[in-house]
Design a protein around this motif. Structure first.
Motif, PDB file in Angstrom:
ATOM      1  N   ILE A  24       0.856  -1.186   0.000  1.00 17.05           N
ATOM      2  CA  ILE A  24       0.000   0.000   0.000  1.00 17.05           C
ATOM      3  C   ILE A  24       0.888   1.229   0.000  1.00 17.05           C
ATOM      4  O   ILE A  24       1.840   1.318   0.767  1.00 17.05           O
ATOM      5  CB  ILE A  24      -0.902   0.004   1.243  1.00 17.05           C
ATOM      6  N   VAL A  26       1.108   5.231   0.630  1.00 10.60           N
ATOM      7  CA  VAL A  26       0.494   6.389   1.248  1.00 10.60           C
ATOM      8  C   VAL A  26       1.386   7.577   0.940  1.00 10.60           C
ATOM      9  O   VAL A  26       2.580   7.533   1.159  1.00 10.60           O
ATOM     10  CB  VAL A  26       0.360   6.213   2.773  1.00 10.60           C
ATOM     11  N   VAL A 116     -16.669   0.946   3.185  1.00  8.91           N
ATOM     12  CA  VAL A 116     -15.397   1.647   3.147  1.00  8.91           C
ATOM     13  C   VAL A 116     -15.313   2.595   4.333  1.00  8.91           C
ATOM     14  O   VAL A 116     -16.172   3.461   4.516  1.00  8.91           O
ATOM     15  CB  VAL A 116     -15.239   2.440   1.838  1.00  8.91           C
ATOM     16  N   ASN A 118     -12.452   4.854   7.111  1.00 12.43           N
ATOM     17  CA  ASN A 118     -11.246   5.692   7.117  1.00 12.43           C
ATOM     18  C   ASN A 118     -11.374   6.979   6.307  1.00 12.43           C
ATOM     19  O   ASN A 118     -10.368   7.656   6.100  1.00 12.43           O
ATOM     20  CB  ASN A 118     -10.016   4.914   6.656  1.00 12.43           C
ATOM     21  N   HIS A 119     -12.584   7.322   5.854  1.00 16.43           N
ATOM     22  CA  HIS A 119     -12.794   8.650   5.295  1.00 16.43           C
ATOM     23  C   HIS A 119     -13.305   9.560   6.404  1.00 16.43           C
ATOM     24  O   HIS A 119     -14.125   9.150   7.228  1.00 16.43           O
ATOM     25  CB  HIS A 119     -13.803   8.613   4.152  1.00 16.43           C
ATOM     26  N   HIS A 143      -8.586  12.420   0.295  1.00 18.40           N
ATOM     27  CA  HIS A 143      -8.140  11.084   0.690  1.00 18.40           C
ATOM     28  C   HIS A 143      -8.757  10.063  -0.255  1.00 18.40           C
ATOM     29  O   HIS A 143      -9.985   9.972  -0.375  1.00 18.40           O
ATOM     30  CB  HIS A 143      -8.546  10.784   2.137  1.00 18.40           C
ATOM     31  N   GLN A 145      -8.803   5.941  -1.652  1.00 12.38           N
ATOM     32  CA  GLN A 145      -8.486   4.554  -1.340  1.00 12.38           C
ATOM     33  C   GLN A 145      -8.888   3.657  -2.501  1.00 12.38           C
ATOM     34  O   GLN A 145      -9.886   3.914  -3.170  1.00 12.38           O
ATOM     35  CB  GLN A 145      -9.222   4.100  -0.075  1.00 12.38           C
ATOM     36  N   PHE A 147      -9.359  -0.574  -3.584  1.00 10.23           N
ATOM     37  CA  PHE A 147      -9.506  -1.929  -3.057  1.00 10.23           C
ATOM     38  C   PHE A 147      -9.633  -2.919  -4.208  1.00 10.23           C
ATOM     39  O   PHE A 147     -10.190  -2.592  -5.265  1.00 10.23           O
ATOM     40  CB  PHE A 147     -10.750  -2.031  -2.170  1.00 10.23           C
ATOM     41  N   LYS A 155      -7.337  -3.598   0.615  1.00 10.10           N
ATOM     42  CA  LYS A 155      -6.806  -2.293   0.219  1.00 10.10           C
ATOM     43  C   LYS A 155      -5.441  -2.484  -0.423  1.00 10.10           C
ATOM     44  O   LYS A 155      -4.544  -3.097   0.160  1.00 10.10           O
ATOM     45  CB  LYS A 155      -6.710  -1.352   1.412  1.00 10.10           C
ATOM     46  N   TRP A 157      -3.951   0.355  -2.187  1.00 13.34           N
ATOM     47  CA  TRP A 157      -3.292   1.650  -2.352  1.00 13.34           C
ATOM     48  C   TRP A 157      -4.136   2.742  -1.722  1.00 13.34           C
ATOM     49  O   TRP A 157      -5.364   2.646  -1.694  1.00 13.34           O
ATOM     50  CB  TRP A 157      -3.117   1.937  -3.849  1.00 13.34           C
ATOM     51  N   GLU A 158      -3.504   3.777  -1.206  1.00  9.63           N
ATOM     52  CA  GLU A 158      -4.196   4.979  -0.761  1.00  9.63           C
ATOM     53  C   GLU A 158      -3.256   6.165  -0.862  1.00  9.63           C
ATOM     54  O   GLU A 158      -2.030   6.004  -0.913  1.00  9.63           O
ATOM     55  CB  GLU A 158      -4.759   4.829   0.650  1.00  9.63           C
ATOM     56  N   THR A 160      -3.247  10.825  -0.325  1.00 11.73           N
ATOM     57  CA  THR A 160      -3.955  12.049   0.045  1.00 11.73           C
ATOM     58  C   THR A 160      -3.389  13.209  -0.754  1.00 11.73           C
ATOM     59  O   THR A 160      -2.182  13.470  -0.714  1.00 11.73           O
ATOM     60  CB  THR A 160      -3.827  12.339   1.544  1.00 11.73           C
TER      61      THR A 160
END
Length: 408
Positions: A24, A26, A116, A118-119, A143, A145, A147, A155, A157-158, A160
């Protein structure tokens, strides 16, 4: 530079084989910009009071539909919805909204397949990749994300960025694009996170559309600027400044199948035809009717046509070669247009501020159908041609699945 900064951008955007064990990524927007450069509404008090009263009234203040034509209504969300998308092959939808939640759910049963988290802000962009392998969600704070659907929504990749205006997938590759409030357009390869940045000029980039060959990106900006980018070279290949085009935010874009013509609609009420060398003509002159949606080049139609939808609820079909009105769509009770799509059987469809989903014949302008069920404005619609179904999302906190009525 931190270790989690995405790698340098790729030279091309062709699909690659992905490693299922990809880490992942970030990242931070400023870091990406630095790396790329180094490497070459507030209303008055009465309106506010009215809004507070509306909130206090709750559902009692909403419009009550005369009927509900929906095949299925999804009610898991607890706040207005802003975006939705349909899986290209499976019976899945993804929706997101003001409750900071996105859900992937079954379009036949309404069963939640994935929530989903974490937002921390309103979700304004969701979508499945062109082949349905990945699903992406992005909120207004930037942000994002991604999946992997087949791996129980693992998940992969994510990232911001700064405040985000829009999010969309490439039509033929695992490439994700986002326009931002600061004007940059980010282009990521998923799931590796390789990144390109199409530099802005200090004003928001709210509207982006890919050419049908996937090689270029048309972008509309808040000051009325239009740019056409080459995604491989990261260069602007054509642009129309506000002095030669729109005087206000470009709200919508349409591209023909030959990737040679563009139609742009703006908040100034104007609609322009743009070629590869600049503006070719005007369909509508500036007015108070903001053009909220445009479409160009109905598939397999004998004429090159465009459709425009305005905030006043007017839908018009245009003859592009003659740059003239072909037909004005019939609507005895027009309400503002929010989104439009081509449907099969020579139809154009629109979501409206009246909470209805409407369809017209592109040849005659006759109304084909009116789908009722929502009690508040429809903010987004999506279409699956093979299943012939429409997904609509509304400020009434629901999403609905409609079957397109049979042609009589």
């Amino acid at each position: 530079m931190r270790e989690n900064t995405p790698p340098q951008s790729p030279y091309g955007l062709e699909p690659e084989d992905e490693d299922d064990e990809e880490l992942i990524y970030v990242g931070d927007a400023d870091e990406v910009l630095d790396q790329w450069e180094n490497e070459a509404y507030d209303g008055d008090s009465d309106e506010a009071n009215e809004e507070e009263l509306d909130e206090a009234r709750g559902s009692s203040s909403r419009r009550q539909p005369v009927r509900d034509d929906a095949k299925l209504t999804f009610k898991k969300h607890t706040a207005p919805l802003f975006c939705g998308a349909l899986h290209p092959t499976e019976d899945l939808a993804v929706t997101g909204g003001e409750d900071d939640k996105a859900y992937v759910w079954d379009t036949k049963t309404g069963e939640v397949k994935f929530e989903v988290t974490n937002h921390s802000d309103s979700i304004i962009g969701v979508g499945f990749s062109y082949d349905g392998t990945f699903v992406a969600t992005g909120d207004i704070s930037g942000h994002i994300q991604v999946f992997k659907v087949s791996q129980n929504y693992r998940k992969v990749w994510e990232f911001t960025v700064g405040d985000m205006c829009g999010l969309r997938w490439h039509g033929a590759a695992h490439v994700l694009l986002a326009g931002t409030e600061s004007g940059e357009v980010y282009v990521w390869r998923i799931p590796s996170g390789d990144c390109k940045v199409l530099q802005g000029h200090g004003t928001k980039c709210e509207t982006i559309e890919l050419t049908h060959d996937g090689k270029k990106l048309a972008a509309g900006y808040g000051d009325g600027h239009f740019k056409l980018w080459d995604l491989k070279t990261n260069a602007t290949v054509m642009e129309v400044p506000p002095s030669a085009g729109h005087s206000a935010n470009i709200t919508s874009l349409g591209i023909d199948h030959d990737n040679q013509l563009f139609v742009t609609g703006g908040e100034d009420g104007s609609t322009l035809i743009v070629g590869t060398n600049g503006v070719l003509g005007t369909l509508t002159a500036p007015s108070e009717e903001s053009v909220e949606a445009v479409l160009l080049d109905y598939p397999d139609f004998e004429l090159k046509i465009a459709a425009t939808g305005t905030l006043a609820g007017k839908v018009t079909i245009w003859d592009i070669p003659r740059q003239a009105k072909r037909v004005e769509c019939i609507d005895e009770n027009p309400t503002g247009i929010t989104r439009m799509m081509w449907l099969k059987d020579y139809m154009v469809c629109a979501g409206t501020l009246g909470g209805l989903v409407k369809g017209w014949d592109v040849r005659s302008g006759a109304m084909r159908f009116t789908l009722s069920g929502h009690t508040d404005d429809v903010q987004h619609i999506a279409y699956n041609k093979e299943k012939n179904i429409i997904l609509s999302v509304s400020e009434d906190t629901t999403a609905k699945i409609f079957e397109v009525p049979s042609v009589v």
